[in-house]
Design a protein around this motif. Structure first.
Motif, PDB file in Angstrom:
ATOM      1  N   PRO A  37       0.822  -1.218   0.000  1.00 57.28           N
ATOM      2  CA  PRO A  37       0.000   0.000   0.000  1.00 57.28           C
ATOM      3  C   PRO A  37       0.854   1.266   0.000  1.00 57.28           C
ATOM      4  CG  PRO A  37       0.114  -0.904   2.203  1.00 57.28           C
ATOM      5  CD  PRO A  37       0.834  -1.871   1.306  1.00 57.28           C
ATOM      6  N   PRO A  38       0.238   2.404  -0.353  1.00 53.24           N
ATOM      7  CA  PRO A  38       0.945   3.678  -0.230  1.00 53.24           C
ATOM      8  C   PRO A  38       1.155   4.032   1.232  1.00 53.24           C
ATOM      9  CG  PRO A  38      -1.337   4.030  -0.892  1.00 53.24           C
ATOM     10  CD  PRO A  38      -1.111   2.558  -0.929  1.00 53.24           C
ATOM     11  N   THR A  39       1.970   5.045   1.473  1.00 56.56           N
ATOM     12  CA  THR A  39       2.272   5.467   2.837  1.00 56.56           C
ATOM     13  C   THR A  39       0.992   5.802   3.592  1.00 56.56           C
ATOM     14  OG1 THR A  39       4.357   6.385   2.043  1.00 56.56           O
ATOM     15  CG2 THR A  39       3.587   7.129   4.202  1.00 56.56           C
ATOM     16  N   THR A  88      -8.691  -0.351  10.798  1.00 58.78           N
ATOM     17  CA  THR A  88      -9.850   0.137  10.031  1.00 58.78           C
ATOM     18  C   THR A  88      -9.891   1.662   9.984  1.00 58.78           C
ATOM     19  OG1 THR A  88     -11.194  -0.011  12.049  1.00 58.78           O
ATOM     20  CG2 THR A  88     -11.249  -1.901  10.545  1.00 58.78           C
ATOM     21  N   ALA A  89      -9.464   2.328  11.053  1.00 54.09           N
ATOM     22  CA  ALA A  89      -9.486   3.801  11.068  1.00 54.09           C
ATOM     23  C   ALA A  89      -8.524   4.358  10.015  1.00 54.09           C
ATOM     24  CB  ALA A  89      -9.136   4.315  12.460  1.00 54.09           C
ATOM     25  N   ALA A  90      -7.332   3.768   9.953  1.00 58.74           N
ATOM     26  CA  ALA A  90      -6.351   4.239   8.973  1.00 58.74           C
ATOM     27  C   ALA A  90      -6.829   3.975   7.550  1.00 58.74           C
ATOM     28  CB  ALA A  90      -4.999   3.566   9.207  1.00 58.74           C
ATOM     29  N   LEU A  91      -7.508   2.851   7.346  1.00 55.79           N
ATOM     30  CA  LEU A  91      -7.998   2.541   6.009  1.00 55.79           C
ATOM     31  C   LEU A  91      -9.114   3.499   5.604  1.00 55.79           C
ATOM     32  CD1 LEU A  91      -7.848   0.817   3.517  1.00 55.79           C
ATOM     33  CD2 LEU A  91      -9.372  -0.853   4.613  1.00 55.79           C
ATOM     34  N   ARG A  92     -10.014   3.817   6.531  1.00 53.93           N
ATOM     35  CA  ARG A  92     -11.066   4.797   6.205  1.00 53.93           C
ATOM     36  C   ARG A  92     -10.467   6.169   5.903  1.00 53.93           C
ATOM     37  NH1 ARG A  92     -16.238   3.446   6.709  1.00 53.93           N
ATOM     38  NH2 ARG A  92     -16.852   1.641   7.986  1.00 53.93           N
ATOM     39  N   GLU A  93      -9.371   6.494   6.571  1.00 57.62           N
ATOM     40  CA  GLU A  93      -8.711   7.774   6.319  1.00 57.62           C
ATOM     41  C   GLU A  93      -8.078   7.798   4.922  1.00 57.62           C
ATOM     42  OE1 GLU A  93      -7.572  11.660   7.280  1.00 57.62           O
ATOM     43  OE2 GLU A  93      -8.824  10.278   8.451  1.00 57.62           O
ATOM     44  N   ALA A  94      -7.590   6.634   4.479  1.00 56.97           N
ATOM     45  CA  ALA A  94      -6.873   6.571   3.201  1.00 56.97           C
ATOM     46  C   ALA A  94      -7.786   6.289   2.016  1.00 56.97           C
ATOM     47  CB  ALA A  94      -5.794   5.494   3.270  1.00 56.97           C
ATOM     48  N   ARG A  95      -8.905   5.593   2.247  1.00 59.17           N
ATOM     49  CA  ARG A  95      -9.749   5.136   1.144  1.00 59.17           C
ATOM     50  C   ARG A  95     -11.221   5.443   1.400  1.00 59.17           C
ATOM     51  NH1 ARG A  95      -6.979   3.835  -3.453  1.00 59.17           N
ATOM     52  NH2 ARG A  95      -4.985   2.908  -2.847  1.00 59.17           N
ATOM     53  N   TYR A  96     -11.927   5.607   0.300  1.00 58.28           N
ATOM     54  CA  TYR A  96     -13.392   5.652   0.386  1.00 58.28           C
ATOM     55  C   TYR A  96     -13.904   4.220   0.495  1.00 58.28           C
ATOM     56  CZ  TYR A  96     -18.203   5.586  -1.252  1.00 58.28           C
ATOM     57  OH  TYR A  96     -19.560   5.350  -1.357  1.00 58.28           O
ATOM     58  N   GLY A 138       2.126  -6.689 -10.583  1.00 62.08           N
ATOM     59  CA  GLY A 138       1.459  -5.518 -10.022  1.00 62.08           C
ATOM     60  C   GLY A 138       2.327  -4.282  -9.973  1.00 62.08           C
ATOM     61  N   LYS A 139       1.825  -3.284  -9.227  1.00 65.02           N
ATOM     62  CA  LYS A 139       2.509  -2.008  -9.066  1.00 65.02           C
ATOM     63  C   LYS A 139       2.361  -1.565  -7.614  1.00 65.02           C
ATOM     64  CE  LYS A 139       1.217  -0.547 -13.741  1.00 65.02           C
ATOM     65  NZ  LYS A 139       0.471   0.468 -14.543  1.00 65.02           N
ATOM     66  N   LYS A 140       3.379  -0.869  -7.127  1.00 62.34           N
ATOM     67  CA  LYS A 140       3.323  -0.354  -5.768  1.00 62.34           C
ATOM     68  C   LYS A 140       2.173   0.640  -5.628  1.00 62.34           C
ATOM     69  CE  LYS A 140       6.092   2.001  -2.257  1.00 62.34           C
ATOM     70  NZ  LYS A 140       7.399   2.630  -1.940  1.00 62.34           N
ATOM     71  N   ALA A 141       1.457   0.548  -4.509  1.00 61.34           N
ATOM     72  CA  ALA A 141       0.345   1.444  -4.164  1.00 61.34           C
ATOM     73  C   ALA A 141      -0.887   1.233  -5.048  1.00 61.34           C
ATOM     74  CB  ALA A 141       0.771   2.904  -4.211  1.00 61.34           C
ATOM     75  N   ILE A 142      -0.885   0.156  -5.849  1.00 63.71           N
ATOM     76  CA  ILE A 142      -2.034  -0.198  -6.681  1.00 63.71           C
ATOM     77  C   ILE A 142      -2.489  -1.600  -6.273  1.00 63.71           C
ATOM     78  CG2 ILE A 142      -2.874  -0.581  -9.032  1.00 63.71           C
ATOM     79  CD1 ILE A 142      -2.138   2.285  -8.545  1.00 63.71           C
ATOM     80  N   SER A 143      -3.781  -1.775  -6.072  1.00 57.50           N
ATOM     81  CA  SER A 143      -4.276  -3.081  -5.658  1.00 57.50           C
ATOM     82  C   SER A 143      -4.234  -4.067  -6.822  1.00 57.50           C
ATOM     83  CB  SER A 143      -5.713  -2.969  -5.148  1.00 57.50           C
ATOM     84  OG  SER A 143      -6.609  -2.706  -6.223  1.00 57.50           O
ATOM     85  N   LEU A 144      -4.277  -5.356  -6.484  1.00 51.76           N
ATOM     86  CA  LEU A 144      -4.445  -6.419  -7.472  1.00 51.76           C
ATOM     87  C   LEU A 144      -5.894  -6.880  -7.402  1.00 51.76           C
ATOM     88  CD1 LEU A 144      -1.141  -8.435  -6.948  1.00 51.76           C
ATOM     89  CD2 LEU A 144      -1.845  -7.303  -9.068  1.00 51.76           C
ATOM     90  N   GLU A 145      -6.554  -6.871  -8.550  1.00 53.01           N
ATOM     91  CA  GLU A 145      -7.975  -7.205  -8.602  1.00 53.01           C
ATOM     92  C   GLU A 145      -8.188  -8.507  -9.368  1.00 53.01           C
ATOM     93  OE1 GLU A 145     -10.184  -2.866  -8.682  1.00 53.01           O
ATOM     94  OE2 GLU A 145      -9.684  -3.815 -10.591  1.00 53.01           O
ATOM     95  N   ARG A 146      -9.220  -9.210  -8.950  1.00 56.07           N
ATOM     96  CA  ARG A 146      -9.625 -10.428  -9.647  1.00 56.07           C
ATOM     97  C   ARG A 146     -10.551 -10.039 -10.799  1.00 56.07           C
ATOM     98  NH1 ARG A 146     -10.404 -15.491  -5.847  1.00 56.07           N
ATOM     99  NH2 ARG A 146     -10.619 -17.210  -7.354  1.00 56.07           N
TER     100      ARG A 146
END
Length: 565
Positions: A37-39, A88-96, A138-146
């Protein structure tokens, strides 16, 4: 406790696919992961229930190749999502995170930054789903999707980097999962200065019959595309799933009458029901080449003084400020190393000069350059030859704006001694760059005038059938001076001869003999006879004769010229 085996056995099982048969049991799959993930964003795993029934995951296991963690009470409805993470708090801060997605905090196994496996097992240890990833896919800071939830996720065929602008889609349909309505704008490119190419793909699962491609140009350069800046609309024909469509748009349709320069262009596809706006809208920056280029080569120093460096001076002869970002300068060999590219937004006002060099030593002999805004020192291995060479100027579309092939013999023959440190100057920027009579040696004490009006500059005559400027023509034994003779003939192409006679009709100088010429052109005279002597003061006659190259018809004109001292 989760039944475990050695890492080697897990890798063996993964390699030979012996645990992938659990796919037949899957209603819930590992659908998206963020291993790098990104910083400030924690790692996370998305689970997706693609079935039509609710699934209770309480006490199920999530594992990598090293550790396993039991899931807390968790029920995922049909077509629902759950995101597992350590914070979960950090993830909500980083992502919608959509409100209908479940966010679960637990001691998630640490995902490797190189490759790893993720296993989902029921509480009785029966394998439900498994995923293997390699960050080579993949790529850094980019998710891998199915791509497809119903197919195994063991290779780059079904596990792909997210294509959404946010870099991930937790709690939403994966950006690479096929949906019914999805038009993708694959390409918007200028493949020549005269045309653009548009490539559209029906990336959805349903055939489409009606869509429109719309193109804007940010004419006022305010980074906003208003309805008044729509330049063209294209009806897209019916496309079957995975069918491509290409269209060519004439550049003049987009550009119209806007001046030369860089512009932002937006292309978008309007398709009912298409919610993936990120792949049907493209922004590109293109250069609009001038119909009549307004940049001219005005001065060349190919043999610099010992403490100086080579340079080429350009002048803007148009009425608009030009930005020379992306413009190129090269000699007769347009290789990458010998081509200087202007990397900054170098602005040139009307009548302004730009001095282009590839060595900062160019500043030393000419102290006024330190205050001149139009100096660009680039990176290039360009070397101008001392005997003869080409100087070619191209715009960002590789259109040749001006060019000159100079010779050392273009220097004033009266120049004595070395020509080192003495530039070739143009008598007037609008004179033909390829004509030797348009150039001569700089007469300034410094030997060159970069960023200034040329020392030998002369005005152009007023338009007419045959005129000269300056008139009277003041000659000097101490200075080199020139007269520009302009003419207009009634033929589109002709062989032109210009001669100078005295009042008695004696021929003193043939300025040009049977020179191929357009209907309007100029020649330059240095005030000397054919024997190299300066004319004495008096009244002289300029005589022009033109022979039409198509019909052999002739045209003649005469004009008087006063020579003084």
């Amino acid at each position: 406790m989760f039944p475990c085996c050695s890492t080697r056995l897990w890798r063996y099982a993964l390699l030979w696919g012996t645990i992938s048969t659990g796919q037949s049991l899957a209603q819930v799959v590992v659908n998206e992961i963020m291993p790098v993930p990104p910083t400030a964003e924690p790692e996370w795993i998305e689970l997706f229930n693609f079935s039509d029934t609710t699934v209770d995951l309480t006490n199920w296991w999530i594992a990598d190749l090293q550790t396993a963690v039991s899931l807390p009470p968790l029920v995922i409805p049909p077509q629902g999502y759950a995101i597992l993470t350590r914070d979960t708090a950090a993830l909500r801060e980083a992502r919608y995170i959509p409100e209908n997605a479940f966010l679960v905090e637990l001691k998630l196994p640490t995902l490797n930054n190189t490759s790893d496996a993720i296993l989902l097992r029921r509480s009785d240890s029966v394998l439900v789903d498994s995923l293997f990833y390699s960050m080579r896919w993949g790529k850094k800071a980019i998710s891998l999707e199915r791509r497809q939830a119903t197919l195994p996720a063991w290779s780059a065929d079904n596990l792909v980097p997210c294509q959404a602008p946010a870099g991930a889609t937790p709690g939403e349909v994966n950006s690479i999962t096929p949906v019914p309505n999805d038009y993708c704008l694959l390409e918007l490119a200028m493949f020549s200065p005269l045309a653009f190419r548009l490539v559209v793909l029906n990336n959805g699962t349903a055939p489409q019959t009606s869509a429109v491609a719309i193109l804007w140009v940010d004419v006022d350069r305010d980074h906003h595309f208003s309805p008044t800046e729509i330049r063209h609309r294209l009806d897209i024909p019916a496309l079957a799933p995975m069918q491509r469509w290409e269209a060519t748009v004439a550049a003049e349709i987009l550009w119209g009458d806007i001046p030369a320069g860089w512009y932002e262009v937006r292309a978008a596809i309007s398709l009912t029901g298409d919610v993936r706006w990120w792949n049907d809208t493209v922004y590109r920056r293109f250069y609009r080449s001038a119909t009549l280029p307004n940049i001219r080569v005005n001065e060349i120093l190919y043999n610099p003084p010992a403490e100086g460096a080579e340079f080429v001076e350009l002048i803007n002869v148009g009425d608009d400020t030009l930005v020379l970002e992306g413009w190129k300068l090269h000699d007769w060999r347009p290789t990458g190393a010998d081509t200087l590219v202007i990397r900054t937004a170098l602005r040139v006002p009307p009548g302004g000069f730009v001095v282009i060099a590839w060595d900062s030593a160019v500043m030393r002999p000419y102290p006024w350059l330190s205050a001149h805004r139009g100096v660009y020192i680039g990176s290039s291995s360009l070397i101008l030859n001392n005997d003869a060479d080409a100087v070619v100027v191209r715009d960002p579309n590789d259109v040749v704006v001006d060019s000159v092939y100079y010779f050392a013999s273009w220097h004033d023959p009266a120049l004595r001694g070395t020509r080192r440190g003495i530039s070739l100057e143009k008598l007037h920027p609008l004179l033909p760059s390829t004509d030797a009579s348009s150039w001569s040696s700089c007469g300034a004490p410094e030997g060159a005038t970069p960023g200034k009006t040329n020392s030998i500059a002369v005005p152009l005559p007023l338009r007419g059938s045959l005129t000269a400027s300056p008139n009277p023509f003041r000659l000097s034994e101490a200075e080199r001076r020139y007269c520009v003779i302009a003419y207009e003939i009634p033929f589109p192409k002709a062989l032109v001869t210009v001669r100078i006679f005295n009042e008695e009709g004696i021929l003193l100088r043939t300025v040009t003999q049977a020179r191929f010429s357009a209907a309007q052109s100029h020649v330059v005279w240095d005030g000397r006879t054919d024997r190299g002597e300066l004319l004495p003061p008096g009244l002289y006659v300029i005589a022009l004769e033109a022979v039409d190259t198509e019909t052999s018809r002739t045209y003649g004109a005469k004009s008087s010229l006063v020579v003084t001292y």
